[in-house]
Scaffold this active site. Structure first.
Site: not given
Length: 336
Positions: A137, A170-172
């Site tokens: 990530r 960037l989504s959680d």
């Protein structure tokens, strides 16, 4: 479902309790709401409103089916990070000590994901958890407008969305885990994501499915992110810049799953045409920048009949392009 923004951004426990997913932080939301068009760049240009005409897309059948989650062949080390960042043409000033601190946070984040999915689905899909373990990530934390790595933010204790520049996010990671398991990806699947953003969601899917396609309308984001997959060896991710309203009709046979990571006022009819019998369309529906957005799951029966169900409350940045410029076609599925 009423969305409580404080709870959405307060961390994993609050997010799990609210049952809602968020895809942008407050600063990004306010900035986008002020200009109501995240496709506009600092220089005043905007991404094309219609479908792009890229080089011919590879056919889904070209990629091999993997019966297991695709795990990296080499360990993710600081040198691997530096090499991949350089290959993707993105500068990074991250030190080795900072890299080690990031990796030390990862096991707790993976456990947080597993616990969250256990609570939401009864049991976490081990393939989804393995996909999160496989995809680094920190490689996706990048501010494209500033051309600066934000990898030091990865695997945060309180999962939240992060702005990546040009109005994209960037989504959680809990929200991404939820939508991935909701899709029920299979090794033979071909998937399409509308709204590439950082590229993380399409990368997650690619570790499980045969082919992962993704479309981004924000041109500077789409062009830059298209360079990040091959340095990781993700040769079954296919990206393009264009308007996701029209899907990707050149892909022969269509898609098992189509997932939107932006909110639409209704489900674009073309996406149903590209959905395979037995396929699933996962789409946030609602008004831009307003509460009350809901994640809908449409399924297409073998006879072509489409069924829908409401899932959870969400908050996503808006789908732009034709969705904003065209009235809802007669008969188009909405969340009403």
């Amino acid at each position: 479902m009423t969305i409580d923004r404080r709870r959405l951004l307060a961390g994993g426990a609050a997010l799990a309790g609210a049952g809602s997913l968020a895809a942008c932080d407050e600063a990004t939301r306010d900035r986008l709401q002020a200009r109501l068009n995240p496709t506009r760049t600092a220089g005043g240009g905007s991404a094309p409103a219609g479908p792009a005409t890229p080089a011919a897309a590879p056919e889904a059948a070209d990629s091999a089916v993997s019966e297991t989650v695709r795990m990296p062949s080499q360990p993710w080390t600081y040198q691997a990070f530096v090499t991949a960042m350089a290959a993707s043409e993105r500068p990074s000033a991250l030190t080795e000590a900072q890299f080690d601190q990031i990796q030390a946070r990862k096991p707790a984040a993976i456990q947080r994901i597993k616990t969250y999915l256990d609570g939401k689905f009864g049991a976490a899909d081990p393939r989804v958890v393995q996909a999160f373990e496989s995809v680094p990530r920190d490689f996706y934390h990048y501010a494209y407008a500033a051309r600066a790595s934000t990898a030091y933010q990865a695997y945060e204790d309180n999962p939240k969305p992060w702005a990546i520049g040009h109005g994209s996010v960037l989504s959680d990671y809990l929200g991404q885990a939820y939508m991935t398991q909701l899709a029920e990806p299979k090794p033979t699947d071909v998937t399409l994501e509308i709204g590439t953003g950082s590229g993380f969601q399409s990368s997650l899917l690619s570790r499980i499915v045969r082919d992962s396609y993704t479309i981004e309308i924000i041109e500077p984001v789409g062009r830059a992110v298209s360079k990040i997959f091959r340095p990781l060896g993700y040769d079954n991710v296919h990206s393009r810049v264009g308007d996701g309203y029209f899907g990707w009709p050149e892909v022969e046979g269509g898609f098992d799953t189509i997932m939107l990571t932006c909110v639409a006022q209704y489900a674009p009819p073309e996406l149903f045409r590209q959905l395979k019998p037995g396929g699933k369309l996962i789409i946030p529906i609602g008004q831009p920048f307003r509460r009350g957005q809901v994640l809908y799951v449409y399924t297409k029966d073998e006879d072509g009949r489409v069924r829908s169900r409401r899932d959870v409350g969400v908050f996503f940045i808006p789908m732009t392009g034709a969705m904003q410029n065209r009235p809802r076609p007669q008969g188009a599925a909405s969340g009403g």
